[in-house]
Design a protein around this motif. Structure first.
Motif, PDB file in Angstrom:
ATOM      1  N   ARG A   1       4.280  -5.759-125.665  1.00 51.18           N
ATOM      2  CA  ARG A   1       3.435  -4.559-125.742  1.00 51.18           C
ATOM      3  C   ARG A   1       2.119  -4.749-124.988  1.00 51.18           C
ATOM      4  NH1 ARG A   1      -0.027  -4.611-130.716  1.00 51.18           N
ATOM      5  NH2 ARG A   1       0.183  -6.713-131.548  1.00 51.18           N
ATOM      6  N   HIS A   2       1.603  -5.975-124.943  1.00 50.00           N
ATOM      7  CA  HIS A   2       0.377  -6.248-124.195  1.00 50.00           C
ATOM      8  C   HIS A   2       0.645  -6.200-122.694  1.00 50.00           C
ATOM      9  CE1 HIS A   2      -0.588  -8.656-128.010  1.00 50.00           C
ATOM     10  NE2 HIS A   2      -1.227  -7.495-128.088  1.00 50.00           N
ATOM     11  N   ALA A   3       1.739  -6.819-122.271  1.00 46.58           N
ATOM     12  CA  ALA A   3       2.109  -6.781-120.854  1.00 46.58           C
ATOM     13  C   ALA A   3       2.351  -5.345-120.414  1.00 46.58           C
ATOM     14  CB  ALA A   3       3.344  -7.646-120.602  1.00 46.58           C
TER      15      ALA A   3
ATOM     16  N   LEU B   1      -3.449  -0.475-116.313  1.00 48.80           N
ATOM     17  CA  LEU B   1      -4.146  -1.116-115.189  1.00 48.80           C
ATOM     18  C   LEU B   1      -3.206  -1.373-114.013  1.00 48.80           C
ATOM     19  CD1 LEU B   1      -6.095  -3.841-117.237  1.00 48.80           C
ATOM     20  CD2 LEU B   1      -6.954  -1.615-116.488  1.00 48.80           C
ATOM     21  N   PRO B   2      -2.423  -0.387-113.591  1.00 50.71           N
ATOM     22  CA  PRO B   2      -1.435  -0.648-112.535  1.00 50.71           C
ATOM     23  C   PRO B   2      -2.068  -1.038-111.199  1.00 50.71           C
ATOM     24  CG  PRO B   2      -1.657   1.703-112.891  1.00 50.71           C
ATOM     25  CD  PRO B   2      -2.447   1.014-113.975  1.00 50.71           C
ATOM     26  N   ASN B   3      -3.320  -0.655-110.968  1.00 49.08           N
ATOM     27  CA  ASN B   3      -3.982  -0.939-109.689  1.00 49.08           C
ATOM     28  C   ASN B   3      -5.008  -2.066-109.785  1.00 49.08           C
ATOM     29  OD1 ASN B   3      -2.548   1.191-108.445  1.00 49.08           O
ATOM     30  ND2 ASN B   3      -3.987   2.631-109.334  1.00 49.08           N
TER      31      ASN B   3
ATOM     32  N   LYS C   1       5.832  -7.302-111.557  1.00 51.78           N
ATOM     33  CA  LYS C   1       6.557  -6.159-111.000  1.00 51.78           C
ATOM     34  C   LYS C   1       5.746  -4.866-111.099  1.00 51.78           C
ATOM     35  CE  LYS C   1      11.301  -7.757-111.610  1.00 51.78           C
ATOM     36  NZ  LYS C   1      12.584  -7.509-112.307  1.00 51.78           N
ATOM     37  N   GLY C   2       4.889  -4.755-112.107  1.00 52.30           N
ATOM     38  CA  GLY C   2       4.171  -3.510-112.339  1.00 52.30           C
ATOM     39  C   GLY C   2       2.798  -3.408-111.700  1.00 52.30           C
ATOM     40  N   CYS C   3       2.140  -4.524-111.476  1.00 51.99           N
ATOM     41  CA  CYS C   3       0.780  -4.521-110.916  1.00 51.99           C
ATOM     42  C   CYS C   3       0.865  -4.951-109.452  1.00 51.99           C
ATOM     43  CB  CYS C   3      -0.134  -5.441-111.714  1.00 51.99           C
ATOM     44  SG  CYS C   3      -0.374  -4.910-113.422  1.00 51.99           S
ATOM     45  N   LYS C   4       1.216  -4.028-108.608  1.00 49.31           N
ATOM     46  CA  LYS C   4       1.506  -4.311-107.196  1.00 49.31           C
ATOM     47  C   LYS C   4       0.280  -4.591-106.338  1.00 49.31           C
ATOM     48  CE  LYS C   4       5.970  -3.603-107.305  1.00 49.31           C
ATOM     49  NZ  LYS C   4       6.909  -4.656-107.051  1.00 49.31           N
ATOM     50  N   GLU C   5      -0.918  -4.263-106.830  1.00 47.04           N
ATOM     51  CA  GLU C   5      -2.116  -4.446-106.014  1.00 47.04           C
ATOM     52  C   GLU C   5      -2.902  -5.712-106.363  1.00 47.04           C
ATOM     53  OE1 GLU C   5      -4.389  -1.001-105.100  1.00 47.04           O
ATOM     54  OE2 GLU C   5      -2.657   0.311-105.396  1.00 47.04           O
TER      55      GLU C   5
END
Length: 124
Positions: free
Chosen positions: A28-30, A37-39, A60-64
């Motif tokens: 749930r934290h990840a 905070l995807p960016n 995989k989710g935080c591409k920046e």
């Protein structure tokens, strides 16, 4: 941690970095990190206890991400091939000293509460 992230995102529109040191990073934290905070550009989760799958979710989710420090974590091995491949776009990726050893939260971390301390966040 979800509440901290939700409030932070509301009040810090230009958040670029976030750190949690010595915490339990559950699924749930990840998920909150990825969804709220995807960016994010800089993330430090040093000395965390987290399942390998949760780190993979973040990668995989935080591409920046430009900086990710998961040094001395428990739950995945330093130099893990899949993790290194997923982190290959990150200019500064640190996993030194991380290992599966002493990881006592293999399947379900729900019995653990988040007890890391909030280390800080930065915005531009």
């Amino acid at each position: 941690m979800e509440e901290i992230l939700a409030e932070t995102v509301i009040h810090c529109k230009n958040l670029v970095a976030f750190a949690v040191i010595s915490g339990y990073i559950e699924e749930r934290h990840a998920s909150a990190i990825v969804n709220l905070l995807p960016n994010i550009k800089r993330l430090s989760l040093r000395h965390a206890h987290m399942a390998r799958e949760n780190l993979v979710m973040i990668l995989k989710g935080c591409k920046e991400l430009e900086y990710l420090d998961v040094s001395f974590c428990e739950g995945f091995d330093e130099g893990d091939g899949e993790i290194l491949k997923l982190a290959s776009h990150i200019s500064s990726f640190k996993d030194k000293g991380s290992s599966l050893d002493n990881y006592y939260c293999e399947d379900d971390c729900s019995s653990f509460r988040y007890d890391g301390f909030f280390d800080g966040y930065w915005s531009e």
